[in-house]
Motif scaffolding. Structure first.
Motif, PDB file in Angstrom:
ATOM      1  N   GLN A  55      68.939   9.377  14.577  1.00 18.95           N
ATOM      2  CA  GLN A  55      68.338   9.035  13.291  1.00 18.95           C
ATOM      3  C   GLN A  55      69.603   8.947  12.164  1.00 18.95           C
ATOM      4  OE1 GLN A  55      65.340  11.756  12.568  1.00 18.95           O
ATOM      5  NE2 GLN A  55      63.908  10.458  13.049  1.00 18.95           N
ATOM      6  N   THR A  56      69.859   8.038  11.593  1.00 20.90           N
ATOM      7  CA  THR A  56      70.784   7.944  10.619  1.00 20.90           C
ATOM      8  C   THR A  56      70.421   7.797   8.984  1.00 20.90           C
ATOM      9  OG1 THR A  56      70.957   5.499  11.055  1.00 20.90           O
ATOM     10  CG2 THR A  56      72.437   7.033  12.009  1.00 20.90           C
ATOM     11  N   GLU A  57      69.124   7.673   9.128  1.00 23.46           N
ATOM     12  CA  GLU A  57      68.605   7.294   7.736  1.00 23.46           C
ATOM     13  C   GLU A  57      67.365   8.211   7.304  1.00 23.46           C
ATOM     14  OE1 GLU A  57      67.274   3.290   7.156  1.00 23.46           O
ATOM     15  OE2 GLU A  57      69.238   2.348   7.415  1.00 23.46           O
ATOM     16  N   PHE A  58      67.209   8.802   6.336  1.00 20.62           N
ATOM     17  CA  PHE A  58      66.105  10.085   6.152  1.00 20.62           C
ATOM     18  C   PHE A  58      65.543   9.778   4.721  1.00 20.62           C
ATOM     19  CE2 PHE A  58      70.075  11.413   8.356  1.00 20.62           C
ATOM     20  CZ  PHE A  58      69.461  11.704   9.708  1.00 20.62           C
ATOM     21  N   GLU A  59      64.425   9.971   4.871  1.00 24.36           N
ATOM     22  CA  GLU A  59      63.443  10.043   3.407  1.00 24.36           C
ATOM     23  C   GLU A  59      63.986  11.381   2.614  1.00 24.36           C
ATOM     24  OE1 GLU A  59      59.318   9.330   4.315  1.00 24.36           O
ATOM     25  OE2 GLU A  59      59.781   7.293   4.983  1.00 24.36           O
ATOM     26  N   ASN A  60      64.012  12.293   3.299  1.00 24.95           N
ATOM     27  CA  ASN A  60      64.214  13.757   2.604  1.00 24.95           C
ATOM     28  C   ASN A  60      65.712  13.449   1.765  1.00 24.95           C
ATOM     29  OD1 ASN A  60      65.718  16.364   2.722  1.00 24.95           O
ATOM     30  ND2 ASN A  60      63.527  16.976   3.241  1.00 24.95           N
ATOM     31  N   SER A  61      65.839  14.017   0.749  1.00 24.94           N
ATOM     32  CA  SER A  61      67.063  13.708  -0.190  1.00 24.94           C
ATOM     33  C   SER A  61      68.161  14.517   0.251  1.00 24.94           C
ATOM     34  CB  SER A  61      66.509  13.784  -1.670  1.00 24.94           C
ATOM     35  OG  SER A  61      65.969  14.936  -1.850  1.00 24.94           O
ATOM     36  N   PHE A  62      67.657  15.786   0.799  1.00 21.80           N
ATOM     37  CA  PHE A  62      68.572  16.901   1.083  1.00 21.80           C
ATOM     38  C   PHE A  62      69.349  16.242   2.343  1.00 21.80           C
ATOM     39  CE2 PHE A  62      70.155  20.467   3.625  1.00 21.80           C
ATOM     40  CZ  PHE A  62      70.780  21.154   2.845  1.00 21.80           C
ATOM     41  N   LEU A  63      68.823  15.715   3.478  1.00 22.56           N
ATOM     42  CA  LEU A  63      69.183  15.364   4.665  1.00 22.56           C
ATOM     43  C   LEU A  63      70.122  14.012   4.428  1.00 22.56           C
ATOM     44  CD1 LEU A  63      66.300  15.912   7.133  1.00 22.56           C
ATOM     45  CD2 LEU A  63      68.364  17.356   6.899  1.00 22.56           C
ATOM     46  N   ALA A  64      69.638  13.059   3.512  1.00 18.86           N
ATOM     47  CA  ALA A  64      70.340  12.032   3.083  1.00 18.86           C
ATOM     48  C   ALA A  64      71.640  12.283   2.499  1.00 18.86           C
ATOM     49  CB  ALA A  64      69.180  11.190   2.196  1.00 18.86           C
ATOM     50  N   HIS A  66      73.361  15.220   2.866  1.00 16.32           N
ATOM     51  CA  HIS A  66      74.287  15.945   3.613  1.00 16.32           C
ATOM     52  C   HIS A  66      74.616  15.483   5.080  1.00 16.32           C
ATOM     53  CE1 HIS A  66      75.069  18.925   0.291  1.00 16.32           C
ATOM     54  NE2 HIS A  66      73.569  18.885   0.232  1.00 16.32           N
ATOM     55  N   VAL A  67      73.402  14.962   5.749  1.00 13.68           N
ATOM     56  CA  VAL A  67      73.678  14.677   7.020  1.00 13.68           C
ATOM     57  C   VAL A  67      73.942  12.993   7.312  1.00 13.68           C
ATOM     58  CG1 VAL A  67      72.244  14.754   9.031  1.00 13.68           C
ATOM     59  CG2 VAL A  67      72.104  16.505   7.717  1.00 13.68           C
ATOM     60  N   LYS A  68      74.824  12.990   8.186  1.00  8.88           N
ATOM     61  CA  LYS A  68      75.238  11.409   8.568  1.00  8.88           C
ATOM     62  C   LYS A  68      74.302  11.009   9.790  1.00  8.88           C
ATOM     63  CE  LYS A  68      79.180   8.533   9.894  1.00  8.88           C
ATOM     64  NZ  LYS A  68      80.514   8.730  10.522  1.00  8.88           N
ATOM     65  N   SER A  69      74.101  11.983  10.768  1.00  7.89           N
ATOM     66  CA  SER A  69      73.160  11.424  11.653  1.00  7.89           C
ATOM     67  C   SER A  69      72.481  12.791  12.370  1.00  7.89           C
ATOM     68  CB  SER A  69      74.077  10.684  12.778  1.00  7.89           C
ATOM     69  OG  SER A  69      74.864  11.397  13.569  1.00  7.89           O
ATOM     70  N   ILE A  70      71.447  12.652  13.023  1.00 10.79           N
ATOM     71  CA  ILE A  70      70.730  13.782  13.764  1.00 10.79           C
ATOM     72  C   ILE A  70      70.625  13.120  15.197  1.00 10.79           C
ATOM     73  CG2 ILE A  70      68.747  15.270  14.199  1.00 10.79           C
ATOM     74  CD1 ILE A  70      68.377  15.227  11.140  1.00 10.79           C
ATOM     75  N   SER A  71      71.028  13.617  16.426  1.00 11.16           N
ATOM     76  CA  SER A  71      70.765  13.021  17.736  1.00 11.16           C
ATOM     77  C   SER A  71      70.271  14.266  18.600  1.00 11.16           C
ATOM     78  CB  SER A  71      72.471  12.453  18.048  1.00 11.16           C
ATOM     79  OG  SER A  71      72.770  11.584  17.128  1.00 11.16           O
ATOM     80  N   LEU A  72      69.398  13.663  19.457  1.00  8.21           N
ATOM     81  CA  LEU A  72      68.951  14.401  20.511  1.00  8.21           C
ATOM     82  C   LEU A  72      69.573  13.824  21.586  1.00  8.21           C
ATOM     83  CD1 LEU A  72      66.873  16.544  21.596  1.00  8.21           C
ATOM     84  CD2 LEU A  72      65.472  14.714  22.026  1.00  8.21           C
TER      85      LEU A  72
END
Length: 426
Positions: A55-64, A66-72
């Protein structure tokens, strides 16, 4: 390294650990513990996953922010395979990291006009995605990860090397173009991420073996000693995980044989011995791994082979592996709009389940399988170029439908074999 022990214990049960790689934005300075908590909450709310995802796009403002991607990642390396993963109850291990934006540097020794080695700080943006792009026929990647995990665990726990012997040396051998060097780089990158709780960053030193054994004989191994002195300095930082990569290590054999036959000065064998001695010394460090490759399996120096814990053959891709390579290439061309309209290909496992029965949904996927079978005998390096060559020579327009593109790919493969035949005649 406590997490590593837990990983092995848990993975041997019915509840394997699933690895979550969290890539932070370069500007983020939030503590890892805070990121871990927010990402865990996000995944809990997602409820389920189906194999690897990113995932590279987040509705959560904090994740958007600070986080570039979350990968399983690497779900296919677990005993569960790619079945549905219950994110609310699964054991998730988080690996939080930032990519180094700078490219590689060059290590030079004193007044020599020759680069002694290339140097990367890991994890590097240059190697981002490399691990996932590599396709092999068996569990090579899993095997190497398990080896590295145990190696570093034994070092961290200070297992007596006089009782249990291991040298921290991996040897990948096989024909050119099969991905040996890329796999070494990808493994270094993967371990720098996987062990980010234990080591702050990684260092990759790629030694220029051709230069080492072609120009430095007259120095009686002194320059080899100076190069490894720099490596020892890197190892002094216990927060760094250091990888030493020696590509085409069969150069050792060439130097030793030439020296013994008299065609090279006897000083050449001292260079080889100096290198082997240095490898024996740096393996004592807890934070080092030595990665080597060879294109000439039968020509590797036995003195070196004896030092390798893992001797892994990397052969030419099978039709199944070729299918996966082409499948990933086509998905990328669909993503960027070069292949249009969007067409859903059926993966190889699904084709096997359906016994390759042709219908409107499977027709193009079965065509791709036939193309993969036609491609057997080509190296991974060549296979990765063919989707470009197919477009450049046989398409030459901004967009093309999948059926026409597959026809172009088949023609490019036939041309590749014809070119090889023509060259062999010369």
């Amino acid at each position: 390294m406590e997490d590593l022990c837990e990983m092995k214990d848990v993975s041997s049960t019915a509840h394997p650990v699933f690895h979550v790689e969290v890539c932070l934005r370069p500007s983020s300075t939030v503590r890892a513990s805070v990121i871990r908590e927010r990402v865990h909450e996000h995944l809990y709310n997602c409820k389920h996953a189906y194999g690897d995802f990113s995932q590279t796009e987040f509705e959560n403002s904090f994740l958007a922010e600070h986080v570039k991607s979350i990968s399983l990642v690497d779900t296919d390396l677990t005993k569960n395979g790619r079945k549905t993963i219950d994110l609310q109850n699964a054991t998730l291990q988080y690996h939080i990291f930032q990519l180094q934006e700078e490219g590689h540097g060059v290590e030079e020794l004193e007044e020599e006009d020759l680069a002694a080695a290339s140097h990367w700080i890991l994890p590097s943006k240059e190697f981002d995605g490399l691990w996932d792009s590599l396709v092999f026929d068996d569990d090579i990647k899993s095997k190497l990860l398990n080896y590295a995990t145990t190696t570093l665990l034994f070092s961290d726990r200070k297992v007596d090397a006089n009782v249990i012997s291991w040298n921290k040396v991996v040897l990948l051998h096989g024909p050119p173009g099969t991905g040996k060097t890329s796999l070494c780089r990808a493994l270094a990158q993967k371990l720098s991420i996987r062990l980010s709780d234990r080591y702050s960053y990684g260092q990759l030193i790629e030694i220029n073996s051709h230069s080492l054994f072609s120009k430095w004989f007259s120095e009686s191994g002194k320059l080899v000693m100076k190069m490894f002195q720099k490596i020892h300095e890197l190892l002094d930082d216990k927060d760094a995980l250091v990888f030493v990569l020696i590509d085409e290590v069969e150069s050792l054999t060439a130097a030793r044989k030439s020296a013994m036959s008299g065609s090279e000065p006897s000083d050449a064998i001292r260079v080889v011995n100096a290198l082997l001695t240095q490898l024996d010394q740096i393996k004592r460090a807890e934070n080092v791994m030595i990665l080597t490759t060879s294109n000439l399996t039968g020509a590797i120096d036995l003195a070196f082979v004896d030092r390798a814990d893992i001797k892994q053959y990397i052969g030419l891709p099978s039709p199944a592996a070729i299918f996966k390579i082409f499948y990933s290439c086509i998905q990328e061309l669909i993503r960027v709009g070069i292949i249009s309209p969007v067409h859903q290909l059926v993966d190889l496992k699904s084709l096997e389940v359906m016994k390759f029965i042709e219908n409107d949904a499977t027709k193009l996927s079965i065509n791709l399988w036939e193309i993969a079978r036609e491609s057997f005998g080509l190296s991974g390096r060549t296979l990765r170029k063919l989707p470009f060559i197919a477009h450049a020579i046989f398409v030459q327009c901004p967009t093309v439908n999948l059926e026409l593109y597959l026809s172009a790919l088949s023609r490019a493969i036939k041309q590749q074999f014809q070119e090889r035949e023509d060259l062999s005649k010369e």
